[in-house]
Scaffold this motif. Structure first.
Motif, PDB file in Angstrom:
ATOM      1  N   UNK A   1       0.820  -1.214   0.000  1.00  0.00           N
ATOM      2  CA  UNK A   1       0.000   0.000   0.000  1.00  0.00           C
ATOM      3  C   UNK A   1       0.850   1.259   0.000  1.00  0.00           C
ATOM      4  N   UNK A   2       1.961   1.262   0.743  1.00  0.00           N
ATOM      5  CA  UNK A   2       2.751   2.488   0.885  1.00  0.00           C
ATOM      6  C   UNK A   2       3.283   2.998  -0.449  1.00  0.00           C
ATOM      7  N   UNK A   3       3.675   2.102  -1.339  1.00  0.00           N
ATOM      8  CA  UNK A   3       4.223   2.525  -2.634  1.00  0.00           C
ATOM      9  C   UNK A   3       3.177   2.602  -3.735  1.00  0.00           C
ATOM     10  N   UNK A   4       1.971   2.125  -3.467  1.00  0.00           N
ATOM     11  CA  UNK A   4       0.935   2.032  -4.504  1.00  0.00           C
ATOM     12  C   UNK A   4       0.595   3.354  -5.183  1.00  0.00           C
ATOM     13  N   UNK A   5       0.630   4.528  -4.490  1.00  0.00           N
ATOM     14  CA  UNK A   5       0.300   5.767  -5.209  1.00  0.00           C
ATOM     15  C   UNK A   5       1.228   6.049  -6.386  1.00  0.00           C
ATOM     16  N   UNK A   6       2.414   5.473  -6.377  1.00  0.00           N
ATOM     17  CA  UNK A   6       3.364   5.706  -7.462  1.00  0.00           C
ATOM     18  C   UNK A   6       3.252   4.673  -8.574  1.00  0.00           C
ATOM     19  N   UNK A   7       2.384   3.689  -8.431  1.00  0.00           N
ATOM     20  CA  UNK A   7       2.153   2.719  -9.496  1.00  0.00           C
ATOM     21  C   UNK A   7       1.180   3.317 -10.513  1.00  0.00           C
ATOM     22  N   UNK A   8       1.349   2.973 -11.757  1.00  0.00           N
ATOM     23  CA  UNK A   8       0.569   3.613 -12.827  1.00  0.00           C
ATOM     24  C   UNK A   8      -0.933   3.472 -12.609  1.00  0.00           C
ATOM     25  N   UNK A   9      -1.380   2.331 -12.129  1.00  0.00           N
ATOM     26  CA  UNK A   9      -2.804   2.095 -11.891  1.00  0.00           C
ATOM     27  C   UNK A   9      -3.132   1.999 -10.411  1.00  0.00           C
ATOM     28  N   UNK A  10      -2.193   2.394  -9.569  1.00  0.00           N
ATOM     29  CA  UNK A  10      -2.431   2.204  -8.148  1.00  0.00           C
ATOM     30  C   UNK A  10      -2.515   0.725  -7.836  1.00  0.00           C
ATOM     31  N   UNK A  11      -3.334   0.370  -6.843  1.00  0.00           N
ATOM     32  CA  UNK A  11      -3.455  -1.038  -6.495  1.00  0.00           C
ATOM     33  C   UNK A  11      -4.823  -1.333  -5.902  1.00  0.00           C
ATOM     34  N   UNK A  12      -5.323  -2.505  -6.202  1.00  0.00           N
ATOM     35  CA  UNK A  12      -6.470  -3.064  -5.497  1.00  0.00           C
ATOM     36  C   UNK A  12      -5.977  -4.375  -4.891  1.00  0.00           C
ATOM     37  N   UNK A  13      -5.841  -4.393  -3.588  1.00  0.00           N
ATOM     38  CA  UNK A  13      -5.229  -5.510  -2.896  1.00  0.00           C
ATOM     39  C   UNK A  13      -6.283  -6.251  -2.080  1.00  0.00           C
ATOM     40  N   UNK A  14      -6.367  -7.554  -2.301  1.00  0.00           N
ATOM     41  CA  UNK A  14      -7.309  -8.391  -1.553  1.00  0.00           C
ATOM     42  C   UNK A  14      -6.542  -9.430  -0.753  1.00  0.00           C
ATOM     43  N   UNK A  15      -7.036  -9.684   0.448  1.00  0.00           N
ATOM     44  CA  UNK A  15      -6.470 -10.732   1.289  1.00  0.00           C
ATOM     45  C   UNK A  15      -7.404 -11.925   1.288  1.00  0.00           C
ATOM     46  N   UNK A  16      -6.832 -13.122   1.079  1.00  0.00           N
ATOM     47  CA  UNK A  16      -7.582 -14.361   1.199  1.00  0.00           C
ATOM     48  C   UNK A  16      -6.802 -15.296   2.100  1.00  0.00           C
ATOM     49  N   UNK A  17      -7.438 -15.754   3.175  1.00  0.00           N
ATOM     50  CA  UNK A  17      -6.773 -16.644   4.110  1.00  0.00           C
ATOM     51  C   UNK A  17      -7.231 -16.342   5.516  1.00  0.00           C
ATOM     52  N   UNK A  18      -6.571 -16.921   6.524  1.00  0.00           N
ATOM     53  CA  UNK A  18      -6.888 -16.596   7.917  1.00  0.00           C
ATOM     54  C   UNK A  18      -6.748 -15.097   8.164  1.00  0.00           C
TER      55      UNK A  18
END
Length: 420
Positions: A173-190
């Motif tokens: 998340x911390x570096x995502x603003x500098x990615x061209x499309x940002x990020x959509x991050x999902x967690x799957x698991x415990x």
């Protein structure tokens, strides 16, 4: 000093303590400042091994970090390669820096201390691969590894299992603003542990100008610029645990200055946990005070959102009038050491009765005796041993210098507390 004789309290401790800045906030601020559009100043930054490793990692990538004194200055620059990053034993460095380093054009190698090479990294490296970054790790999912950047990261949607560490989420998340499309991050698991640290990451991103949306196990960060400016670093509340616990152990009174009224730091749970163990807690004028009542009670507590408190609380529990059970902390087996195994081993060595659970620890108080307390290069084991030593004569603490990871001043602060 290879061993330190933990001092025994001569009576109720009565002390006022001021703590240096939060490691978690300092390291997040360093990363955000490195990605900003103008320079930043960190007020009250923590100077410890972990934060100095972070500063050195950023400098290795060509980012200006002036880290002398309590106020640090960061001059941002595009991450540069080739570079080599020493992670030491810092989970923040090994998980926060690779997503930033992926923005460079060229090879960046990562390695660290021997035990760092067994700490979970696989989900982060797989996420970077899914975002288009080349990672060479020999299929181990561990340090050492090498990133080969192309000068930018496309970003987009990615799914990971972050049940071993919330840092896997925060790093992306911390570096995502500098990615061209940002990020959509999902967690799957415990469940993801240490959720207050995720709240800290989101809050600091938003304060730096990022657009962040969150939902159950999903985080979306839009691409866009980050502001520089001023970061005010709060005192490290997790490092308050042993000082406030001293009030319970000795039947004394300890005050920690400048405790934030509202915070995302997990250490704030001490306000709720210490009263359950027999203390009296008051908050006034920015100061948090704990008074021991002469009785320590055993408790059952889920520490999944504050696992860094487990070791000190385990020592307090070993002195209680009944058994305690701490759960939600299976993941601390993968921290600086296997913390559950270490706690059981050391309490048993001193005559105690402790048992590992699938997701935690049960402690049944018994009379304890002195002896060598092994710390496994884990700063919080030193702090735990010091807490126990207040009531148990003859505890020799192995490698006390390992506290330099997050609190280099610990021995002086501890001695001063007992001398007030």
């Amino acid at each position: 000093m290879t061993r330190w004789n933990a001092p025994v309290s001569g009576g109720p401790v009565k002390a006022v303590v001021r703590l240096p800045g939060s490691k978690s906030m300092t390291n997040r601020a360093l990363v955000l400042a490195a990605l900003a559009e103008e320079p930043s100043v960190l007020r009250g930054a923590l100077r410890s091994r972990d934060t100095l490793l972070m500063a050195a990692a950023l400098r290795a990538l060509g980012i200006g970090v002036q880290d002398e004194g309590v106020d640090w200055t960061v001059t941002p620059a595009p991450p540069a390669a080739p570079a080599a990053v020493d992670c030491g034993l810092s989970g923040n460095v090994m998980r926060f820096v690779p997503p930033l380093a992926a923005l460079a054009d060229g090879e960046i190698s990562f390695d660290g201390d021997p035990h760092a090479r067994v700490r979970p990294m696989g989900p982060l490296l797989e996420a970077l691969r899914a975002l288009g970054v080349t990672v060479e790790d020999g299929g181990r999912g561990l340090l050492p590894f090498t990133l080969i950047g192309t000068g930018g990261v496309e970003g987009g949607s990615v799914t990971i299992d972050a049940s071993s560490s919330s840092q896997l989420v925060s790093g992306l998340l911390l570096s995502a603003p500098r990615y061209a499309r940002g990020i959509e991050l999902r967690h799957e698991g415990p469940p993801v542990p240490s959720t207050p640290h995720l709240e800290m990451t989101v809050r600091m991103l938003r304060e730096a100008g990022a657009t962040v949306e969150t939902g159950p196990d999903v985080w979306r960060v839009a691409p866009g610029p980050l502001r520089g400016g001023e970061y005010m670093i709060e005192p490290d509340l997790s490092n308050a645990a042993q000082f406030l616990a001293a009030a319970l152990v000795t039947g004394g009174t300890v005050t920690v200055r400048d405790w934030p009224a509202v915070t995302t730091q997990p250490g704030d749970r001490l306000r709720e946990l210490l009263p359950r163990m027999g203390g009296e807690v008051t908050y006034s004028g920015g100061d948090l005070t704990v008074r021991g009542t002469g009785r320590i009670r055993g408790i059952e507590a889920d520490l999944s959102d504050a696992p860094e408190l487990a070791q000190v609380l385990a020592m307090v529990a070993a002195l209680a009038d009944g058994p305690s059970r701490f759960t939600g902390i299976a993941h601390i087996r993968g921290h600086e050491t296997d913390r559950l195994a270490a706690l059981v081993a050391e309490l048993t060595r001193l005559g105690g009765d402790a048992e590992e659970l699938p997701d935690g620890l049960e402690i049944r108080p018994k009379p304890l005796h002195g002896g060598v307390f092994h710390t496994y290069d884990d700063h919080r084991m030193v702090m735990a041993a010091a807490t126990l030593g207040l009531a148990v004569p003859g505890i020799e603490v192995e490698n006390p210098a390992t506290v330099g990871k997050t609190l280099p001043e610990f021995l002086d602060l501890w001695t001063n507390m007992l001398e007030q």
